[in-house]
Write a protein that holds these residues in place. Structure first.
Motif, PDB file in Angstrom:
ATOM      1  N   LEU A 177     -17.896   0.677   5.917  1.00 35.78           N
ATOM      2  CA  LEU A 177     -17.661   0.277   7.307  1.00 35.78           C
ATOM      3  C   LEU A 177     -16.900  -1.038   7.406  1.00 35.78           C
ATOM      4  N   THR A 178     -17.022  -1.876   6.396  1.00 37.09           N
ATOM      5  CA  THR A 178     -16.440  -3.216   6.443  1.00 37.09           C
ATOM      6  C   THR A 178     -15.434  -3.474   5.334  1.00 37.09           C
ATOM      7  N   ASN A 179     -15.373  -2.592   4.371  1.00 38.75           N
ATOM      8  CA  ASN A 179     -14.460  -2.737   3.238  1.00 38.75           C
ATOM      9  C   ASN A 179     -13.380  -1.664   3.335  1.00 38.75           C
ATOM     10  N   LYS A 180     -12.206  -2.062   3.770  1.00 38.80           N
ATOM     11  CA  LYS A 180     -11.069  -1.141   3.907  1.00 38.80           C
ATOM     12  C   LYS A 180      -9.978  -1.462   2.878  1.00 38.80           C
ATOM     13  N   ARG A 181     -10.348  -2.143   1.812  1.00 40.95           N
ATOM     14  CA  ARG A 181      -9.376  -2.556   0.801  1.00 40.95           C
ATOM     15  C   ARG A 181      -8.826  -1.342   0.055  1.00 40.95           C
ATOM     16  N   VAL A 182      -7.599  -1.507  -0.482  1.00 34.57           N
ATOM     17  CA  VAL A 182      -6.964  -0.435  -1.247  1.00 34.57           C
ATOM     18  C   VAL A 182      -6.736  -0.859  -2.695  1.00 34.57           C
ATOM     19  N   SER A 188     -13.772   3.779  -3.550  1.00 35.86           N
ATOM     20  CA  SER A 188     -14.925   4.466  -4.107  1.00 35.86           C
ATOM     21  C   SER A 188     -16.159   3.566  -4.139  1.00 35.86           C
ATOM     22  N   ALA A 189     -17.322   4.186  -4.271  1.00 33.10           N
ATOM     23  CA  ALA A 189     -18.563   3.417  -4.412  1.00 33.10           C
ATOM     24  C   ALA A 189     -18.486   2.513  -5.638  1.00 33.10           C
ATOM     25  N   GLU A 190     -17.883   3.008  -6.699  1.00 35.19           N
ATOM     26  CA  GLU A 190     -17.727   2.192  -7.912  1.00 35.19           C
ATOM     27  C   GLU A 190     -16.904   0.946  -7.630  1.00 35.19           C
ATOM     28  N   ASP A 222     -22.812   5.872  11.469  1.00 26.27           N
ATOM     29  CA  ASP A 222     -22.038   6.924  10.817  1.00 26.27           C
ATOM     30  C   ASP A 222     -20.919   6.303   9.994  1.00 26.27           C
ATOM     31  N   GLY A 223     -20.673   6.859   8.828  1.00 21.95           N
ATOM     32  CA  GLY A 223     -19.596   6.379   7.977  1.00 21.95           C
ATOM     33  C   GLY A 223     -19.999   5.254   7.052  1.00 21.95           C
ATOM     34  N   GLY A 224     -21.247   4.816   7.151  1.00 23.16           N
ATOM     35  CA  GLY A 224     -21.728   3.756   6.268  1.00 23.16           C
ATOM     36  C   GLY A 224     -22.241   4.306   4.958  1.00 23.16           C
ATOM     37  N   ASN A 225     -22.841   3.446   4.169  1.00 21.39           N
ATOM     38  CA  ASN A 225     -23.406   3.887   2.899  1.00 21.39           C
ATOM     39  C   ASN A 225     -24.508   4.915   3.129  1.00 21.39           C
ATOM     40  N   THR A 226     -24.461   5.997   2.364  1.00 24.13           N
ATOM     41  CA  THR A 226     -25.512   7.001   2.404  1.00 24.13           C
ATOM     42  C   THR A 226     -26.637   6.591   1.456  1.00 24.13           C
ATOM     43  N   LEU A 227     -27.746   7.309   1.509  1.00 20.83           N
ATOM     44  CA  LEU A 227     -28.825   7.038   0.572  1.00 20.83           C
ATOM     45  C   LEU A 227     -28.351   7.266  -0.860  1.00 20.83           C
ATOM     46  N   ASP A 228     -27.493   8.259  -1.071  1.00 19.46           N
ATOM     47  CA  ASP A 228     -26.944   8.478  -2.417  1.00 19.46           C
ATOM     48  C   ASP A 228     -26.149   7.264  -2.889  1.00 19.46           C
ATOM     49  N   TYR A 232     -27.029   4.928  -6.089  1.00 15.18           N
ATOM     50  CA  TYR A 232     -26.019   4.612  -7.111  1.00 15.18           C
ATOM     51  C   TYR A 232     -25.982   3.108  -7.367  1.00 15.18           C
ATOM     52  N   PHE A 233     -25.926   2.324  -6.301  1.00 16.50           N
ATOM     53  CA  PHE A 233     -25.909   0.861  -6.468  1.00 16.50           C
ATOM     54  C   PHE A 233     -27.166   0.394  -7.202  1.00 16.50           C
ATOM     55  N   ALA A 234     -28.318   0.953  -6.816  1.00 19.02           N
ATOM     56  CA  ALA A 234     -29.577   0.552  -7.453  1.00 19.02           C
ATOM     57  C   ALA A 234     -29.566   0.876  -8.942  1.00 19.02           C
TER      58      ALA A 234
END
Length: 338
Positions: A177-182, A188-190, A222-228, A232-234
C-alpha cells in the motif's frame, strides 16, 4: 505458579515475569533534543517499581527526521547515551529488564523538516508529502539503525526492538500500500522485506542480545499485506535470528478499526504456531485472567500492556491479586502491598 509470573529467557536475558510495558510515545522532550527528561525517569521507573518484567521505552528515533514528533526520544547522537544509561540503571535497580524500540517514522513524521519514505505518498490529505528515498538515503538510514544499536548497547539496554509496525518507515517498505518502488526494494514480498532484512543484519553487527521486531499483522485495507505475506516475513525473521515478534496491527493507511479485548491475539497465535517463533501479544489486554489465558493456551510468550499500565503503574500487582499469585513487593512498599 501461573504462567504470567513464570520467568522466561531470551538469548541469556531472563525476565522475571511475562509482563512487558508496551512502547508508547510520550511526546515529552520539550527541548526537542530527543533527550531523557525527569518525566521519562518518573514514568518508566515507576513501572519497574510496579514489577513489570520488561520496561520498553517509546519509539526512539535513529535520525532526527525519523521522529514522529519534535518531542520524541532520540538515539541519533552520542549525547543521548548518558540519559538513557541513567534510566536503565534506575529500572534495573528494581529488578526489571529494559528494552528500547529503535524507530523511524518515515512519512508519518510530523516535523517542520523534510520527511522521507519508500514512495512519495502522503499518509492522508492533511499530511506532508514525503521525499522518495534514494538508495543513498536507504543506506544512510540502515547505518543509522546500526549506530542506534551501538548506542543502545553502550546505554545498558537488555533488549532491542526494531519498530516495523504502525505504518512507520519499515512498515512502509513492507506494505504494497505504501511501497510503489520499482527497484530491489519494491514489488515482491522478498523485495519489500529487503530493507528490514538489512536493518536486522546491521543491528546484529553491534548487538548480540535479544532482538525483537514489532510488526503490523493486519493492515485493514484491500491490497495490503495478506496473512501469507506476514507469515513469510515472520519466517524470514526467524531465519535471521529474531528472538520474538511483537504482534500489533494497523497504522499503515487510514482505516476504521473496531478493537475488542484481545483483538490482535489471533494473528499473534497463528504466527507463533505456523512459524515456531516466540511472539508477544498486545492490544486491549486489561486483566490478569485475560493475560493468563493467552499464555496458558500458548497463544503468545509475552503480554505487552499499554493503556492499562498508563492507568495503573501497579497493574502487575492487580493481576497477581486477581490470579491469587504472590508478587514480591519493593521493600519500600511492603507495608501497603498485601
Amino acid at each position: 505458579m501461573t504462567k504470567l509470573f513464570t520467568p522466561i529467557e531470551f538469548n541469556n536475558v531472563q525476565l522475571k515475569n511475562r509482563i512487558v510495558m508496551s512502547p508508547m510515545c510520550m511526546y515529552s522532550c520539550m527541548e526537542q533534543d530527543g533527550k531523557i527528561t525527569p518525566f521519562h525517569m518518573t514514568h518508566y521507573v515507576s513501572r519497574a517499581i510496579g514489577q513489570a518484567g520488561l520496561v520498553m521505552t517509546e519509539a526512539t528515533a535513529v535520525v532526527p527526521e525519523g521522529r514522529i514528533s519534535h518531542e520524541d526520544l532520540g538515539i541519533w547522537e552520542d549525547g543521548h547515551i548518558d540519559g538513557l544509561k541513567r534510566l536503565n540503571e534506575q529500572i534495573h535497580s528494581y529488578g526489571a529488564k529494559t528494552g528500547i524500540q529503535l524507530a523511524h517514522a518515515g512519512r508519518k513524521a510530523r516535523l517542520n523538516s523534510d520527511i522521507y519514505a519508500p514512495s512519495a505518498l502522503p499518509f492522508n490529505e492533511s499530511s506532508k508529502t514525503p521525499t522518495e528515498m534514494t538508495t543513498a538515503d536507504i543506506d544512510n538510514t540502515i547505518d543509522a539503525f546500526k549506530d542506534g544499536a551501538k548506542r543502545a548497547r553502550e546505554a545498558g539496554f537488555d533488549i532491542i526492538e526494531i519498530h516495523g509496525a504502525h505504518g512507520y518507515l519499515i512498515n512502509q517498505f513492507l506494505s504494497p500500500l505504501t511501497n510503489k518502488r520499482v527497484d530491489e526494494y519494491g514489488g515482491s514480498a522478498e523485495n519489500r522485506y529487503r530493507f528490514l532484512s538489512q536493518v536486522i543484519e546491521v543491528v546484529q553487527t553491534e548487538w548480540d542480545g535479544p532482538l525483537f521486531v514489532r510488526i503490523s499483522t493486519d493492515e485493514y485495507a484491500d491490497g495490503g499485506n495478506t496473512l501469507d505475506d506476514i507469515l513469510y516475513f515472520a519466517g524470514q525473521m526467524k531465519q535471521q535470528g529474531i528472538d520474538l515478534i511483537d504482534c500489533s496491527s494497523g497504522g499503515v493507511v487510514p482505516a476504521s478499526i473496531k478493537p475488542y479485548p484481545g483483538y490482535q491475539v489471533k494473528r499473534c497465535e497463528t504466527i507463533k504456531q505456523e512459524t515456531s517463533i516466540a511472539t508477544g501479544a498486545v492490544g486491549l489486554i486489561t486483566t490478569g485472567i485475560q493475560a493468563e489465558e493467552i499464555l496458558q493456551n500458548d497463544r503468545a510468550d509475552l503480554v505487552l500492556i499499554g493503556r492499562s499500565l498508563l492507568r495503573n503503574p501497579y497493574w502487575p500487582k492487580a493481576a497477581a491479586d486477581e490470579l491469587d499469585e504472590t508478587l514480591p513487593a519493593p521493600k519500600q512498599y511492603e507495608r501497603g502491598w498485601k
